[in-house]
Design a protein around this motif. Structure first.
Motif, PDB file in Angstrom:
ATOM      1  N   ARG A  51       9.373  -4.793 -34.775  1.00 50.73           N
ATOM      2  CA  ARG A  51       7.600  -4.984 -33.915  1.00 50.73           C
ATOM      3  C   ARG A  51       6.746  -4.065 -34.093  1.00 50.73           C
ATOM      4  O   ARG A  51       5.487  -3.802 -34.532  1.00 50.73           O
ATOM      5  CB  ARG A  51       7.891  -4.320 -32.567  1.00 50.73           C
ATOM      6  N   ARG A  52       7.044  -2.195 -34.527  1.00 53.06           N
ATOM      7  CA  ARG A  52       6.539  -2.004 -34.671  1.00 53.06           C
ATOM      8  C   ARG A  52       5.684  -1.576 -36.131  1.00 53.06           C
ATOM      9  O   ARG A  52       4.357  -1.092 -36.583  1.00 53.06           O
ATOM     10  CB  ARG A  52       6.652   0.018 -34.922  1.00 53.06           C
ATOM     11  N   ARG A  53       5.952  -1.858 -37.295  1.00 56.46           N
ATOM     12  CA  ARG A  53       5.877  -2.115 -38.430  1.00 56.46           C
ATOM     13  C   ARG A  53       5.089  -3.259 -38.668  1.00 56.46           C
ATOM     14  O   ARG A  53       4.209  -3.560 -39.564  1.00 56.46           O
ATOM     15  CB  ARG A  53       6.927  -1.940 -39.558  1.00 56.46           C
ATOM     16  N   TYR A  54       4.935  -4.040 -37.514  1.00 56.09           N
ATOM     17  CA  TYR A  54       4.279  -5.203 -37.988  1.00 56.09           C
ATOM     18  C   TYR A  54       2.825  -4.901 -37.929  1.00 56.09           C
ATOM     19  O   TYR A  54       2.255  -4.557 -36.246  1.00 56.09           O
ATOM     20  CB  TYR A  54       4.281  -6.164 -36.493  1.00 56.09           C
ATOM     21  N   ASN A  55       1.536  -5.193 -38.711  1.00 53.17           N
ATOM     22  CA  ASN A  55       0.141  -4.729 -37.937  1.00 53.17           C
ATOM     23  C   ASN A  55      -0.434  -6.119 -37.034  1.00 53.17           C
ATOM     24  O   ASN A  55      -0.338  -7.194 -37.423  1.00 53.17           O
ATOM     25  CB  ASN A  55      -0.417  -4.980 -39.660  1.00 53.17           C
ATOM     26  N   PRO A  56      -1.522  -5.821 -36.176  1.00 57.54           N
ATOM     27  CA  PRO A  56      -1.970  -6.543 -35.544  1.00 57.54           C
ATOM     28  C   PRO A  56      -2.701  -6.885 -36.320  1.00 57.54           C
ATOM     29  O   PRO A  56      -4.885  -7.144 -36.149  1.00 57.54           O
ATOM     30  CB  PRO A  56      -2.737  -5.424 -34.978  1.00 57.54           C
ATOM     31  N   VAL A  57      -3.199  -8.845 -37.274  1.00 55.68           N
ATOM     32  CA  VAL A  57      -3.867  -8.756 -37.614  1.00 55.68           C
ATOM     33  C   VAL A  57      -2.952 -10.124 -37.409  1.00 55.68           C
ATOM     34  O   VAL A  57      -2.653 -10.540 -35.878  1.00 55.68           O
ATOM     35  CB  VAL A  57      -2.885  -9.298 -39.438  1.00 55.68           C
ATOM     36  N   PRO A  58      -4.826 -11.435 -37.731  1.00 52.96           N
ATOM     37  CA  PRO A  58      -4.500 -12.774 -36.626  1.00 52.96           C
ATOM     38  C   PRO A  58      -3.495 -13.147 -36.306  1.00 52.96           C
ATOM     39  O   PRO A  58      -3.310 -14.430 -35.588  1.00 52.96           O
ATOM     40  CB  PRO A  58      -6.156 -13.213 -37.173  1.00 52.96           C
ATOM     41  N   PHE A  59      -3.341 -13.790 -37.827  1.00 55.27           N
ATOM     42  CA  PHE A  59      -1.948 -14.603 -38.630  1.00 55.27           C
ATOM     43  C   PHE A  59      -0.634 -13.852 -38.236  1.00 55.27           C
ATOM     44  O   PHE A  59       0.521 -14.482 -37.324  1.00 55.27           O
ATOM     45  CB  PHE A  59      -2.037 -15.490 -39.091  1.00 55.27           C
ATOM     46  N   HIS A  60      -0.568 -13.096 -39.032  1.00 57.56           N
ATOM     47  CA  HIS A  60       1.102 -12.679 -39.594  1.00 57.56           C
ATOM     48  C   HIS A  60       1.121 -11.655 -39.203  1.00 57.56           C
ATOM     49  O   HIS A  60       1.712  -9.967 -39.359  1.00 57.56           O
ATOM     50  CB  HIS A  60       0.477 -12.400 -41.025  1.00 57.56           C
ATOM     51  N   SER A  61       1.147 -11.807 -37.803  1.00 57.52           N
ATOM     52  CA  SER A  61       1.736 -10.751 -36.254  1.00 57.52           C
ATOM     53  C   SER A  61       2.995 -10.923 -36.311  1.00 57.52           C
ATOM     54  O   SER A  61       3.485 -12.093 -36.752  1.00 57.52           O
ATOM     55  CB  SER A  61       0.462 -10.862 -35.241  1.00 57.52           C
ATOM     56  N   TYR A  62       3.474  -9.354 -35.283  1.00 54.65           N
ATOM     57  CA  TYR A  62       4.994 -10.032 -34.660  1.00 54.65           C
ATOM     58  C   TYR A  62       4.419 -11.148 -33.703  1.00 54.65           C
ATOM     59  O   TYR A  62       5.842 -11.435 -33.602  1.00 54.65           O
ATOM     60  CB  TYR A  62       4.710  -8.954 -33.269  1.00 54.65           C
ATOM     61  N   TYR A  63       3.126 -11.770 -33.055  1.00 53.63           N
ATOM     62  CA  TYR A  63       3.841 -12.515 -32.339  1.00 53.63           C
ATOM     63  C   TYR A  63       4.398 -13.621 -32.914  1.00 53.63           C
ATOM     64  O   TYR A  63       5.134 -14.737 -32.698  1.00 53.63           O
ATOM     65  CB  TYR A  63       1.747 -12.591 -31.466  1.00 53.63           C
ATOM     66  N   HIS A  64       3.621 -14.305 -34.615  1.00 53.41           N
ATOM     67  CA  HIS A  64       3.573 -15.238 -34.595  1.00 53.41           C
ATOM     68  C   HIS A  64       5.548 -15.100 -35.564  1.00 53.41           C
ATOM     69  O   HIS A  64       5.753 -15.986 -35.566  1.00 53.41           O
ATOM     70  CB  HIS A  64       2.790 -14.950 -36.493  1.00 53.41           C
ATOM     71  N   ALA A  65       6.092 -13.779 -35.757  1.00 49.98           N
ATOM     72  CA  ALA A  65       7.249 -13.766 -36.549  1.00 49.98           C
ATOM     73  C   ALA A  65       7.988 -13.609 -34.898  1.00 49.98           C
ATOM     74  O   ALA A  65       9.567 -14.968 -35.165  1.00 49.98           O
ATOM     75  CB  ALA A  65       7.624 -11.971 -36.233  1.00 49.98           C
ATOM     76  N   THR A  66       7.609 -14.313 -33.766  1.00 48.83           N
ATOM     77  CA  THR A  66       9.023 -13.969 -32.559  1.00 48.83           C
ATOM     78  C   THR A  66       8.840 -15.959 -32.826  1.00 48.83           C
ATOM     79  O   THR A  66      10.113 -16.302 -32.700  1.00 48.83           O
ATOM     80  CB  THR A  66       7.901 -13.852 -31.276  1.00 48.83           C
ATOM     81  N   HIS A  67       7.428 -16.157 -33.157  1.00 50.68           N
ATOM     82  CA  HIS A  67       7.516 -17.888 -32.878  1.00 50.68           C
ATOM     83  C   HIS A  67       8.434 -18.250 -34.049  1.00 50.68           C
ATOM     84  O   HIS A  67       9.256 -19.248 -34.008  1.00 50.68           O
ATOM     85  CB  HIS A  67       6.198 -18.742 -32.748  1.00 50.68           C
ATOM     86  N   VAL A  68       8.423 -17.866 -35.242  1.00 55.60           N
ATOM     87  CA  VAL A  68       9.149 -17.746 -36.308  1.00 55.60           C
ATOM     88  C   VAL A  68      10.353 -18.345 -36.013  1.00 55.60           C
ATOM     89  O   VAL A  68      11.056 -18.628 -36.275  1.00 55.60           O
ATOM     90  CB  VAL A  68       8.670 -17.296 -37.763  1.00 55.60           C
ATOM     91  N   THR A  69      10.677 -17.321 -35.640  1.00 55.95           N
ATOM     92  CA  THR A  69      12.348 -16.513 -35.081  1.00 55.95           C
ATOM     93  C   THR A  69      12.941 -16.641 -34.308  1.00 55.95           C
ATOM     94  O   THR A  69      14.616 -17.798 -34.613  1.00 55.95           O
ATOM     95  CB  THR A  69      12.607 -14.385 -34.788  1.00 55.95           C
ATOM     96  N   LEU A  70      12.015 -17.879 -33.562  1.00 55.84           N
ATOM     97  CA  LEU A  70      12.290 -18.726 -32.373  1.00 55.84           C
ATOM     98  C   LEU A  70      12.542 -20.183 -33.188  1.00 55.84           C
ATOM     99  O   LEU A  70      13.855 -20.545 -32.765  1.00 55.84           O
ATOM    100  CB  LEU A  70      11.960 -18.517 -31.081  1.00 55.84           C
ATOM    101  N   SER A  71      11.996 -20.178 -33.708  1.00 52.12           N
ATOM    102  CA  SER A  71      12.324 -21.271 -34.484  1.00 52.12           C
ATOM    103  C   SER A  71      13.435 -21.774 -35.860  1.00 52.12           C
ATOM    104  O   SER A  71      13.958 -22.858 -35.533  1.00 52.12           O
ATOM    105  CB  SER A  71      10.568 -22.341 -35.055  1.00 52.12           C
TER     106      SER A  71
END
Length: 181
Positions: A51-71
Motif C-alpha cells: 500500500r505504501r508503494r502505491y502512488n496517489p495517482v488518479p487511477f492506478h492507485s491502491y484504491y484501484h488495486a483493492t477493487h481489482v484484487t477483490l474482483s
C-alpha cells in the motif's frame, strides 16, 4: 481496505495449509493455531508495504488495486463453483447416458473440482494486488516519449514495452522475498 485485503490473503493461506475442508474435533484447535500464526504480522507488514508503494495517482492507485484484487478473488471463487457444478452435471450426464460433451469442452479442470491449486489462488490474488504498485500515472507510451527512468530500467526487447508492469512485478516480488529497501 488494508484489513480487507489482509483477510482475503489470510483466507487463501489458511485454506492452503489446512489438510481438509471437513470439520473434525481438531478443527477448533487448528483454527486457534492459525489465528495465532506468526505469519499474520508478516502478512500485515507485506500488505502495508505494498500500500505504501502505491502512488496517489488518479487511477492506478491502491484504491484501484483493492477493487481489482477483490474482483480477481470473486472471479476465482466463481471458477471454483463452476468447476464443482461441472462435475455434478457431468456425473448426471453419465448416469443418464447423455452424449452432452459441452461441459468438457468449455471448462478446464484438474481432478474435476479445483480449477487452481492453493498456491495458484494465492498467486492470482497477490498479482492483482501488486499489478499497479508504484505506477506513476502515465502510460507506457508516455514513459517512452519522456525517456522516463522506469522506461530506461525496463528497456528490453523481451519485455514488450510494458515498463510500468515490469516495475510493479519486480517491486511485488522484492516485497514478497523480504527485500524491503
Amino acid at each position: 481496505n488494508l484489513c480487507i485485503l489482509e483477510r482475503l490473503i489470510e483466507l487463501h493461506i489458511v485454506e492452503s495449509t489446512s489438510a481438509s475442508p471437513a470439520a473434525d474435533a481438531n478443527s477448533t484447535n487448528e483454527q486457534q493455531q492459525a489465528d495465532d500464526a506468526p505469519w499474520r504480522s508478516e502478512l500485515r507488514h507485506l500488505v502495508f508495504e505494498i500500500r505504501r508503494r502505491y502512488n496517489p495517482v488518479p487511477f492506478h492507485s491502491y484504491y484501484h488495486a483493492t477493487h481489482v484484487t477483490l474482483s480477481a478473488n470473486r472471479l476465482m471463487a466463481g471458477l471454483q463453483r463452476l468447476g464443482r457444478k461441472s462435475d455434478s452435471s457431468e456425473d448426471e450426464c453419465k448416469n443418464n447416458n447423455c452424449n452432452n460433451n459441452h461441459l468438457n469442452n468449455n471448462i478446464n479442470k484438474s481432478n474435476g473440482v479445483n480449477i487452481a491449486s492453493s498456491l495458484e489462488r494465492i498467486a492470482f490474488v497477490y498479482t492483482a494486488l501488486i499489478h499497479d504498485v508504484s505506477h506513476v500515472g502515465i502510460s507506457n507510451e508516455q514513459l517512452e516519449l519522456e525517456d522516463h527512468p522506469i522506461k530506461r530500467a525496463y528497456s528490453n526487447p523481451d519485455r514488450m514495452r510494458s515498463y510500468s508492469e515490469c516495475n510493479s512485478v519486480d517491486i511485488g516480488l522484492d516485497l514478497l522475498l523480504g527485500n524491503n529497501d
